[in-house]
Scaffold this active site. Structure first.
Site, PDB file in Angstrom:
ATOM      1  N   GLY A 209       0.833  -1.192   0.000  1.00 16.96           N
ATOM      2  CA  GLY A 209       0.000   0.000   0.000  1.00 16.96           C
ATOM      3  C   GLY A 209       0.864   1.237   0.000  1.00 16.96           C
ATOM      4  O   GLY A 209       2.089   1.159  -0.132  1.00 16.96           O
ATOM      5  N   VAL A 214       2.707  -5.442   3.652  1.00 10.86           N
ATOM      6  CA  VAL A 214       2.078  -6.265   4.682  1.00 10.86           C
ATOM      7  C   VAL A 214       2.554  -7.697   4.480  1.00 10.86           C
ATOM      8  O   VAL A 214       2.466  -8.242   3.374  1.00 10.86           O
ATOM      9  CB  VAL A 214       0.540  -6.204   4.613  1.00 10.86           C
ATOM     10  CG1 VAL A 214      -0.070  -7.096   5.693  1.00 10.86           C
ATOM     11  CG2 VAL A 214       0.053  -4.768   4.774  1.00 10.86           C
ATOM     12  N   ASP A 328     -10.595   7.295   6.682  1.00 12.71           N
ATOM     13  CA  ASP A 328     -10.112   6.669   5.449  1.00 12.71           C
ATOM     14  C   ASP A 328     -10.787   5.307   5.259  1.00 12.71           C
ATOM     15  O   ASP A 328     -10.145   4.319   4.903  1.00 12.71           O
ATOM     16  CB  ASP A 328      -8.595   6.512   5.477  1.00 12.71           C
ATOM     17  CG  ASP A 328      -8.012   6.222   4.084  1.00 12.71           C
ATOM     18  OD1 ASP A 328      -8.707   6.499   3.083  1.00 12.71           O
ATOM     19  OD2 ASP A 328      -6.870   5.728   4.011  1.00 12.71           O
TER      20      ASP A 328
END
Length: 494
Positions: A209, A214, A328
């Site tokens: 991202g 991740v 968000d």
């Protein structure tokens, strides 16, 4: 025990307790008043009821040594048992063991018996336990003699405490020569978090991202997710770790936080956030791969809005929780659990409200969310940042878009659409603020409510909820709690 009692004859009951605990059981002297008060009150009020809460209290709060626990509890509970029960043959056990008839000469592994080849003999049972103590897990292995097994049929020396102590009792030679793994601790102090992070074995990268990568990792057999931030994103890392450790934030529909740490290999610094691992990935990934049933759609929607309602809710009290706005919310920041529910993640832009001073703990990041999911008041910069409710209105707008994504993949009456992001047919794949302003604020467009949804009552009603989330006037939008109640009612009807 007899010597301790005899030496203190004539003293008050409380003095005797003090001497017994300090001299015999080696408890932390600072805690003596609380220990004595707790024991006396417990015996008077409960006696034979709820014994296991006491063993957990002494083991974890008052720091008694394991050797002392047996004698302390035997001394305390002796009035609670009948002679018949004290003489009863051992049966049933605890902590996962089924104990049969015990014979003299049982050999067990003994962690302190260095001069006896780490072996002890007993007429009772073998015990192995693991206790979370400060920064590490301590293993304990020893013999428990028959006289120490109280009550005989279910010795509470074998009791476990979730996430703190896990105990295993058994009755065959050396059966306790095992290392016990505790369930993965959550929300621990900083030093413990760092200890955990440094023992994680990274397996594979599962996502990327704007903040970094991740990874799927393993910690003592448990699956964990490791979100790695580059050092330039330190503010976002600090902010997200701070939000995750907010008092009483934990909720089944909010991603479970485990630890935060920084790792420096001499060349660069990695900033880690360790959390629960969900193999299905994000809602965005899931909807790209699969369609959902009507029931599945309702379960997704209910779990997401439940998590959001918990975020938005202020819990009053000394250990309360401030109201939090996500800022968000989108399908890429929502994870799909194995049980078909969702968990909200990624709190790098979140803000908290202090109701006592009516101030907002504004995120240090200059980003204000993902452009495609921005509410009209964010796009045209008319949001009133002085009032916390304004940020909650923004979350509800984004929630409506997420609901639309789910509904678009709902297979009902033999029809389902391909996966699309909101406004896929109105703006470019990477829209600018100007692109979104033209569509949202000037043309006042919203995602299309498909005509086919009219044939399915649940889809049609979900469409109505979406439209109430998209109002141009933020104050006119539904609250997360109201949406949660409405969806719960719809699910019950279905």
């Amino acid at each position: 025990m007899a010597e301790a009692s005899k030496a203190n004859s004539g003293k008050s009951g409380r003095d005797v307790w003090y001497m017994v605990i300090v001299l015999t059981f080696k408890c932390n002297e600072v805690n003596m008043v609380r220990v004595v008060s707790a024991v006396v009150a417990w015996v008077q009020e409960f006696c034979c009821r709820d014994m296991y809460c006491m063993v957990q209290a002494f083991a974890t709060i008052y720091k008694c040594q394991p050797q002392g626990m047996v004698g302390l509890l035997q001394f305390t509970l002796s009035p609670c048992y009948s002679k018949e029960e004290a003489r009863a043959p051992l049966g049933g056990g605890s902590a996962g063991a089924h104990l049969g008839t015990i014979h003299p000469g049982l050999k067990c592994f003994c962690i302190t018996c260095v001069n006896k080849n780490y072996t002890c003999e007993t007429d009772g049972i073998c015990l192995a336990s693991a206790t979370l103590s400060g920064e590490k897990v301590q293993q304990w292995k020893t013999c428990v003699h028959r006289r120490e097994m109280i009550p005989a049929r279910k010795p509470f020396v074998c009791a476990s405490s979730k996430h703190v102590t896990k105990t295993f009792c058994c009755d065959t030679h050396y059966c306790n020569n095992i290392d016990i793994q505790l369930p993965l601790p959550k929300g621990l102090p900083l030093l413990v978090q760092r200890t955990i992070a440094r023992t994680i074995v990274l397996q594979e990268i599962v996502g990327k991202g704007r903040y970094g990568e991740v990874w799927h990792g393993k910690w003592h057999g448990d699956d964990v997710a490791v979100k790695m931030f580059p050092s330039r994103e330190e503010r976002s890392w600090l902010r997200e770790a701070e939000i995750y450790q907010t008092s009483m934030l934990r909720h089944e529909n909010i991603l479970g936080f485990i630890a935060a740490d920084n790792k420096d290999d001499g060349m660069w610094t990695q900033l880690w956030l360790v959390s629960d691992y969900h193999e299905n990935g994000s809602l965005f990934d899931y909807l790209n791969r699969y369609t959902v049933t009507v029931d599945g759609m309702m379960q997704f929607a209910k779990s997401i809005v439940s998590g959001l309602a918990h975020l938005h809710m202020e819990i009053i009290g000394t250990k309360g929780k401030p109201a939090i706005a996500h800022r968000d919310l989108k399908s890429k920041n929502i994870l799909v659990r194995k049980n078909g529910t969702c968990a909200i993640a990624d709190f790098g832009l979140a803000v908290r409200h202090d109701s006592t001073t009516d101030t907002i703990d504004t995120s240090p990041s200059h980003r204000v969310g993902t452009k495609r999911y921005m509410a009209p008041e964010i796009i045209d910069d008319t949001i009133d940042k002085r009032h916390f409710d304004s940020f909650k209105f923004v979350d509800v707008y984004a929630l409506g878009l997420v609901f639309w994504e789910i509904a678009h993949r709902c297979s009902a009456r033999g029809f389902h659409g391909d996966y699309h992001l909101p406004y896929y047919d109105l703006v470019p794949s990477d829209p600018s603020i100007e692109d979104m302003r033209k569509v949202i604020c000037i043309q006042k467009r919203r995602p299309t409510i498909l005509n086919q949804w009219q044939s399915c009552p649940m889809l049609w009603k979900m469409g109505k909820i979406m439209q109430e989330c998209w109002c141009a006037n933020g104050a006119a939008r539904l609250t997360a709690l109201r949406i949660k109640k409405t969806i719960s009612q719809l699910s019950a009807q279905e």
